[in-house]
Design an enzyme around this catalytic site. Sequence first.
Site, short mmCIF file in Angstrom:
data_model
loop_
_atom_site.label_atom_id
_atom_site.label_comp_id
_atom_site.label_asym_id
_atom_site.label_seq_id
_atom_site.Cartn_x
_atom_site.Cartn_y
_atom_site.Cartn_z
N THR A 113 72.08 78.55 60.54
CA THR A 113 73.15 78.95 61.46
C THR A 113 73.37 77.86 62.49
O THR A 113 74.48 77.61 62.95
CB THR A 113 72.76 80.27 62.16
N ALA B 253 70.72 85.20 60.30
CA ALA B 253 71.70 86.00 61.03
C ALA B 253 72.74 86.66 60.12
O ALA B 253 73.48 87.53 60.57
CB ALA B 253 72.40 85.12 62.07
N SER B 254 72.79 86.27 58.85
CA SER B 254 73.77 86.88 57.95
C SER B 254 73.16 87.42 56.66
O SER B 254 73.78 88.24 55.99
CB SER B 254 74.87 85.88 57.60
N SER B 255 71.96 86.97 56.30
CA SER B 255 71.35 87.46 55.07
C SER B 255 69.84 87.29 55.13
O SER B 255 69.31 86.58 55.98
CB SER B 255 71.91 86.72 53.84
N GLY B 256 69.17 87.97 54.20
CA GLY B 256 67.73 87.87 54.09
C GLY B 256 67.33 87.73 52.64
O GLY B 256 68.11 88.02 51.73
N ARG B 257 66.10 87.29 52.43
CA ARG B 257 65.61 87.16 51.06
C ARG B 257 64.10 87.32 51.04
O ARG B 257 63.42 87.07 52.05
CB ARG B 257 65.98 85.79 50.47
N HIS C 273 59.55 82.29 63.97
CA HIS C 273 60.89 81.75 64.21
C HIS C 273 61.26 80.88 63.01
O HIS C 273 60.52 79.97 62.64
CB HIS C 273 60.93 80.92 65.50
N ASP C 274 62.40 81.18 62.40
CA ASP C 274 62.72 80.55 61.12
C ASP C 274 62.74 79.02 61.21
O ASP C 274 62.32 78.34 60.28
CB ASP C 274 64.04 81.09 60.55
N THR C 275 63.19 78.48 62.33
CA THR C 275 63.19 77.03 62.47
C THR C 275 61.77 76.48 62.50
O THR C 275 61.49 75.40 61.97
CB THR C 275 63.95 76.60 63.74
#
Length: 286
Positions: free
Chosen positions: A268, A20-24, A245-247
């Site tokens: 998050t 929700a605030s950054s990507g890589r 989904h990242d989780t």
Amino acid sequence: MAQEALGVRADCYAAVDIGASSGRVVVGYVEDGRIRLEEVHRFDNRQVRRGGHDCWDLELLSSELVRGLARCKEEGFAPKSVGIDTWGVDFVLLDAEDNLVGDAVAYRDARTGGMYEVADAIMAPEELYRRTGIQRQPFNTIYQFLALQRENPEQLETADAFLMIPDYLNFLLTGVKAVEYTNASTTGLLNAETGAWDETVMEAFGIPRRLFPNVTHAGACLGPVRPEVAQAIGYDTRVVLPATHDTGSAYLAVPACEPPAVFLSSGTWSLLGVENRSPICAEGAF
């Protein structure tokens, strides 16, 4: 082989992880029997104010995605495949010409205020939980749809397809529309028992089933990237679905091979749980 002859490592894979605030963008490969990870690109993920709402900057995300895949080549890698995960619940609508219909409103926006009362008048929250098994949160996709119905019903009339955020990024890379299971499970529209869209819920809430591609599961290959993408990043690769989904992806990386095992995923949100053979959607869980 031609890539490796030029000093570019091809026996590797790219993972794109966007929060929700950054990507890589991370490249992974096996060396001396161990998995090695190298971060090649990191970027900010920001929200922008559009039409009175907090929205995701999809132009930024798509450009940083391509930039990150191009950085792989600059760092000496030509990944065989790329997989993308993001947060859940948020989505886009596309028209028949594959243009965006409206903005990608962020889950942190306040548009779903008051939607619990609207939803509860349609279906009891206990029944919705029994069918979908998702924790009651005001930003769940189902409540976002209720807000959209009231504010911009013309968008639903114009729309031809629903995609969640990682699905949309995959579409930009490949031209293939596919909704992956783990992110779909965050919508409040997926039946927990069948793993398919719950048409009873959709009909009750007036959400058009025609917009939703059938659910695709992690491990599926969506195919090669578009020729223009391959040209921009400097190599050919294919898009494979992780748990988008990242989780879900974080949980699959937990080295817990023998049950019972407890996992804690902290980003998050912090999510604590165990793996069960079947969903628990009983009253006590609700």
